[in-house]
Design an enzyme around this catalytic site. Structure first.
Site, PDB file in Angstrom:
ATOM      1  N   ASN A   9      23.189  26.190  20.613  1.00 34.76           N
ATOM      2  CA  ASN A   9      21.890  26.149  21.298  1.00 34.76           C
ATOM      3  C   ASN A   9      22.085  26.806  22.661  1.00 34.76           C
ATOM      4  O   ASN A   9      22.680  26.215  23.551  1.00 34.76           O
ATOM      5  CB  ASN A   9      21.445  24.684  21.447  1.00 34.76           C
ATOM      6  CG  ASN A   9      20.209  24.535  22.312  1.00 34.76           C
ATOM      7  OD1 ASN A   9      19.518  25.511  22.601  1.00 34.76           O
ATOM      8  ND2 ASN A   9      19.926  23.296  22.717  1.00 34.76           N
ATOM      9  N   LYS A  11      19.945  27.424  24.835  1.00 37.18           N
ATOM     10  CA  LYS A  11      18.988  26.904  25.837  1.00 37.18           C
ATOM     11  C   LYS A  11      18.368  28.056  26.627  1.00 37.18           C
ATOM     12  O   LYS A  11      18.139  29.130  26.075  1.00 37.18           O
ATOM     13  CB  LYS A  11      19.677  25.899  26.762  1.00 37.18           C
ATOM     14  CG  LYS A  11      20.461  24.831  26.008  1.00 37.18           C
ATOM     15  CD  LYS A  11      20.806  23.662  26.860  1.00 37.18           C
ATOM     16  CE  LYS A  11      21.730  22.727  26.101  1.00 37.18           C
ATOM     17  NZ  LYS A  11      21.799  21.414  26.663  1.00 37.18           N
ATOM     18  N   HIS A  95      14.490  18.652  20.337  1.00 33.98           N
ATOM     19  CA  HIS A  95      15.661  18.505  21.212  1.00 33.98           C
ATOM     20  C   HIS A  95      15.312  17.536  22.341  1.00 33.98           C
ATOM     21  O   HIS A  95      14.171  17.513  22.821  1.00 33.98           O
ATOM     22  CB  HIS A  95      16.064  19.872  21.776  1.00 33.98           C
ATOM     23  CG  HIS A  95      17.380  19.852  22.469  1.00 33.98           C
ATOM     24  ND1 HIS A  95      17.516  19.423  23.775  1.00 33.98           N
ATOM     25  CD2 HIS A  95      18.620  20.167  22.042  1.00 33.98           C
ATOM     26  CE1 HIS A  95      18.796  19.492  24.109  1.00 33.98           C
ATOM     27  NE2 HIS A  95      19.487  19.933  23.084  1.00 33.98           N
ATOM     28  N   GLU A  97      15.804  17.639  25.383  1.00 35.64           N
ATOM     29  CA  GLU A  97      15.221  18.279  26.586  1.00 35.64           C
ATOM     30  C   GLU A  97      13.738  18.551  26.376  1.00 35.64           C
ATOM     31  O   GLU A  97      12.945  18.499  27.322  1.00 35.64           O
ATOM     32  CB  GLU A  97      16.004  19.566  26.926  1.00 35.64           C
ATOM     33  CG  GLU A  97      17.378  19.210  27.509  1.00 35.64           C
ATOM     34  CD  GLU A  97      18.470  20.237  27.246  1.00 35.64           C
ATOM     35  OE1 GLU A  97      18.161  21.370  26.863  1.00 35.64           O
ATOM     36  OE2 GLU A  97      19.651  19.866  27.420  1.00 35.64           O
ATOM     37  N   GLU A 167      22.147  13.400  18.678  1.00 30.54           N
ATOM     38  CA  GLU A 167      22.577  13.808  20.012  1.00 30.54           C
ATOM     39  C   GLU A 167      22.298  12.689  21.011  1.00 30.54           C
ATOM     40  O   GLU A 167      21.165  12.554  21.487  1.00 30.54           O
ATOM     41  CB  GLU A 167      21.809  15.062  20.440  1.00 30.54           C
ATOM     42  CG  GLU A 167      22.055  16.259  19.563  1.00 30.54           C
ATOM     43  CD  GLU A 167      21.882  17.559  20.326  1.00 30.54           C
ATOM     44  OE1 GLU A 167      22.821  18.339  20.357  1.00 30.54           O
ATOM     45  OE2 GLU A 167      20.808  17.759  20.926  1.00 30.54           O
ATOM     46  N   GLY A 173      25.473  17.791  27.938  1.00 28.01           N
ATOM     47  CA  GLY A 173      25.688  18.523  29.181  1.00 28.01           C
ATOM     48  C   GLY A 173      26.366  17.699  30.265  1.00 28.01           C
ATOM     49  O   GLY A 173      26.427  18.112  31.422  1.00 28.01           O
ATOM     50  N   SER A 213      28.300  17.502  24.406  1.00 27.21           N
ATOM     51  CA  SER A 213      29.584  17.891  24.996  1.00 27.21           C
ATOM     52  C   SER A 213      30.670  18.166  23.951  1.00 27.21           C
ATOM     53  O   SER A 213      31.833  17.799  24.139  1.00 27.21           O
ATOM     54  CB  SER A 213      30.044  16.841  26.009  1.00 27.21           C
ATOM     55  OG  SER A 213      29.108  16.763  27.082  1.00 27.21           O
TER      56      SER A 213
HETATM   57  C1  PEP Z   1      22.682  20.518  23.202  1.00 27.99           C
HETATM   58  O1  PEP Z   1      22.108  21.282  23.936  1.00 27.99           O
HETATM   59  O2  PEP Z   1      22.158  20.214  22.122  1.00 27.99           O
HETATM   60  C2  PEP Z   1      23.988  19.990  23.603  1.00 27.99           C
HETATM   61  C3  PEP Z   1      24.574  19.147  22.811  1.00 27.99           C
HETATM   62  O3  PEP Z   1      24.490  20.435  24.809  1.00 27.99           O
HETATM   63  P1  PEP Z   1      26.028  20.265  25.322  1.00 27.99           P
HETATM   64  O4  PEP Z   1      26.907  20.705  24.168  1.00 27.99           O
HETATM   65  O5  PEP Z   1      26.107  21.175  26.502  1.00 27.99           O
HETATM   66  O6  PEP Z   1      26.214  18.832  25.652  1.00 27.99           O
END
Ligand code: PEP
Length: 251
Positions: A9, A11, A95, A97, A167, A173, A213
Site C-alpha cells: 500500500n 498510500k 483501510h 486511515e 490491521e 506505521g 509494521s
Molecule cells: C498499511 O498501510 O496498511 C500498513 C500496514 O502500514 P505499515 O506497514 O507502514 O504499518
C-alpha cells in the site's frame, strides 16, 4: 492450500517518476517470482503508468479505494469501471486511515465492496481495532463488528474474490508489530466468524493478510502462522529492497 498474498500500500507517496522507478526495481527483483501473489497499490494518478509497466507481469496492480457509483457528480471520487479500464485487479477497501480520516463506516465499506465485486475487482477489505479498543479488551467485538458489517449481504461466491486484511491500527506505521501469537489469535477468530457467516469451506479458502509494521525481519514469523496468509505492507513497500525481502520471506 491458500497461496500467500503480499500487497504494498503506497498510500500518498511517490510522484509518477518515483513510482516508475520503484516498479522498475521491483520488476528487476521479482519477475517470474510466483511463489506468492504480489500486488502494488499506487495512488490513483500513478495507476496508469504503473499499469503500463506491469502488462503481462506477475506483479499485479491494486488501487487504494473506489466509489460505489459508476459515474456522476461525485467530485474527487474514482469508480470501478475507471479502475478496470487502466488494468487494476485489486482494490483496498476500508483501510483504517480511510475509516479514521475520511469517516468510512461499515456501511460505506460495504457499498464500495459490492461495487468492486460488481466490476470484477478483487477487494482487500481491512478490519482492526485501535489502541484504546485493544486496551479496553474490545478487540474481538470491534473485529466482529468490522467483519460482519463490511461483508453484510455477500454470498459464498463473492467471498471467493475477497481478501481480508487484519490491521491492528496501533501497529500501522508505528513500528509496533503485533506478536505472531496476537495476530494469529485474531486471524483464527476472523476465520471462525467467516465459517459462521459463509460455511467452513469458504472460511478455509479466504485469505487473511496481516498488516501493521511488517518488515523483512518479521515476515517469516508472521506468515508462518496457520491463519496468516500474507501481508498488507505500508512503509516497507516503498523501497525495492524491503518489499522484495518481504515477498521472499513470506512462508
Ligand atoms: C498499511 O498501510 O496498511 C500498513 C500496514 O502500514 P505499515 O506497514 O507502514 O504499518
Amino acid at each position: 492450500m491458500r497461496k500467500k498474498i503480499i500487497a504494498g500500500n503506497w498510500k500518498m507517496f511517490k510522484t509518477v517518476q518515483e513510482a516508475t522507478q520503484l516498479v522498475v526495481g521491483l520488476k528487476r527483483e521479482l519477475t517470474d517470482y510466483v511463489a506468492v501473489d504480489i500486488v502494488v497499490c499506487p495512488t490513483f494518478v500513478n495507476l496508469e503508468s504503473v499499469s503500463d509497466l506491469l502488462v503481462g507481469h506477475n506483479i499485479k496492480l491494486g488501487a487504494q479505494n473506489l466509489f460505489w457509483e459508476d459515474e456522476g457528480a461525485f467530485t474527487g471520487e474514482v469508480s470501478g469501471p475507471m479502475l478496470k479500464a487502466v488494468g487494476v485487479e485489486y482494490v483496498i477497501i476500508g483501510h483504517s486511515e480511510r475509516r479514521q480520516f475520511f469517516h468510512e463506516t461499515n456501511e460505506t465499506v460495504n457499498k464500495r465492496l459490492k461495487a468492486a465485486l460488481k466490476h470484477g475487482l478483487k477487494p482487500i477489505v481491512c478490519v482492526g481495532e485501535n489502541l484504546s479498543e485493544r486496551e479496553s479488551g474490545r478487540t474481538f467485538d470491534v473485529v466482529k463488528n468490522h467483519v460482519t458489517g463490511s461483508l453484510a449481504g455477500l454470498t459464498k461466491e463473492d467471498m471467493a474474490e475477497v481478501v481480508l486484511a487484519y490491521e491492528p491500527v496501533w501497529a500501522i506505521g508505528t513500528g509496533k508489530t503485533a506478536s505472531s501469537a496476537q495476530a494469529q489469535e485474531v486471524h483464527r477468530f476472523i476465520r471462525g466468524l467467516l465459517a459462521g457467516m459463509f460455511g467452513q469451506d469458504t472460511a478455509d479458502a479466504v485469505r487473511i493478510q496481516y498488516g501493521g509494521s511488517v518488515k523483512p525481519e518479521n515476515t517469516a514469523e508472521l506468515t508462518s502462522q496457520p491463519d496468516i496468509d500474507g501481508a498488507l505492507v505500508g512503509g516497507a513497500s516503498l523501497k525495492v529492497d524491503s518489499f522484495t525481502a518481504i515477498v521472499k520471506n513470506a512462508r
